[in-house]
Design a protein around this motif. Sequence first.
Motif, PDB file in Angstrom:
ATOM      1  N   GLY A 294       0.846  -1.188   0.000  1.00  0.00           N
ATOM      2  CA  GLY A 294       0.000   0.000   0.000  1.00  0.00           C
ATOM      3  C   GLY A 294       0.876   1.229   0.000  1.00  0.00           C
TER       4      GLY A 294
ATOM      5  N   CYS B  13      -0.222   4.045   5.076  1.00  0.00           N
ATOM      6  CA  CYS B  13      -1.470   3.264   5.070  1.00  0.00           C
ATOM      7  C   CYS B  13      -1.556   2.285   6.244  1.00  0.00           C
TER       8      CYS B  13
ATOM      9  N   THR C 128      -5.836   0.161   2.078  1.00  0.00           N
ATOM     10  CA  THR C 128      -6.359   1.441   1.615  1.00  0.00           C
ATOM     11  C   THR C 128      -5.522   2.569   2.213  1.00  0.00           C
ATOM     12  N   ASN C 129      -5.645   3.752   1.668  1.00  0.00           N
ATOM     13  CA  ASN C 129      -4.889   4.891   2.187  1.00  0.00           C
ATOM     14  C   ASN C 129      -5.400   5.315   3.558  1.00  0.00           C
TER      15      ASN C 129
ATOM     16  N   ALA D 110      -6.951   3.448   7.849  1.00  0.00           N
ATOM     17  CA  ALA D 110      -6.717   2.507   6.755  1.00  0.00           C
ATOM     18  C   ALA D 110      -7.261   1.128   7.094  1.00  0.00           C
TER      19      ALA D 110
ATOM     20  N   GLY E   2      -8.179  -3.299   1.618  1.00  0.00           N
ATOM     21  CA  GLY E   2      -8.976  -3.027   0.431  1.00  0.00           C
ATOM     22  C   GLY E   2      -9.270  -4.292  -0.355  1.00  0.00           C
TER      23      GLY E   2
ATOM     24  N   PHE F 245      -5.261  -1.561  -8.343  1.00  0.00           N
ATOM     25  CA  PHE F 245      -5.756  -1.148  -7.022  1.00  0.00           C
ATOM     26  C   PHE F 245      -4.974   0.052  -6.500  1.00  0.00           C
TER      27      PHE F 245
ATOM     28  N   ARG G  73      -6.539   3.793  -5.842  1.00  0.00           N
ATOM     29  CA  ARG G  73      -6.567   4.432  -4.541  1.00  0.00           C
ATOM     30  C   ARG G  73      -5.825   5.768  -4.580  1.00  0.00           C
TER      31      ARG G  73
ATOM     32  N   ASN H 185      -7.858   8.556  -6.152  1.00  0.00           N
ATOM     33  CA  ASN H 185      -9.094   8.975  -5.507  1.00  0.00           C
ATOM     34  C   ASN H 185      -8.835  10.169  -4.593  1.00  0.00           C
TER      35      ASN H 185
ATOM     36  N   ASP I  94      -9.063   9.990  -0.730  1.00  0.00           N
ATOM     37  CA  ASP I  94      -8.037   9.337   0.047  1.00  0.00           C
ATOM     38  C   ASP I  94      -6.898  10.280   0.386  1.00  0.00           C
TER      39      ASP I  94
END
Length: 267
Positions: free
Chosen positions: A43, A47, A214-215, A219, A222, A254, A258, A261, A264
């Motif tokens: 990640g 994260c 995920t960030n 976190a 994901g 992925f 992320r 986005n 995030d």
Amino acid sequence: MKQRSYLALEDIEVSFPTRKGPFVAVKQVDLSIDKGEFVALIGHSGCGKSTLLNVIAGLVKPSRGVVFLDGEVVDRPGPDRAVIFQDHSLLPWLTVEENVRLAVDKTASGKSRGERRDWVMHNLELVHMAHAATKRPSEISGGMKQRVGIARAIAMTPRVLLMDEPFGALDALTRASLQDAVMEIQNQLNNTVVMITHDVDEAVLLADRVVMMTNGPAAGIGEDIRIDLPRPRNRIEAAETSAYNHARHEILHFLHQRYSNPLDKVA
């Protein structure tokens, strides 16, 4: 009641106090790892990967949730969970053999002096460093120092081997050599391994599963994908398979999704 996996993280949340109030690093993390499984955590920076690894190691206590190892609660550091950091942390005044011997002396109290030495040399042989047993850290390369760090960790016969970007500071050729060494050790010892990495190809090559975070803040996990590559693995042959390239594509997609986005990126 459902039986837990060998290593189980259940509803893990970690928060740290700040001047602006609690900072939630990771939240609602559930992760099950089977005995002998190699799991890579990947990640973006921040994260919570290292936070989770430290929770498993017992170095950080979760604000919520529990970690179980073989049915026992993990709430403090212990020799059953050995950690390999990016910094090898060898003691410069000791030889290679003596650095590994420190770990053996703490975990092999029932062995004689000769048995301990044999065990030290056995583990140095596993990482191809027996020839440098009498050298000090200043006399060997960075990659060789990290091999000694790996030997020191596995000499403790831990139930779980935790690796926090162990090859991040090394050049590409040395990194590849150590990746091959880790695969060789995994094939021989069938360790349960949790490794943090930023390198997608490293994750796919080494791991049975890649867990994508995920960030942060708050976190979580994901995606969690299985790497369908038989062992033992050859890096050249593996890279040419559809399974390798499919997993690599899924992870890159992925991570890019992320990162792209804007939600995030809110601190």
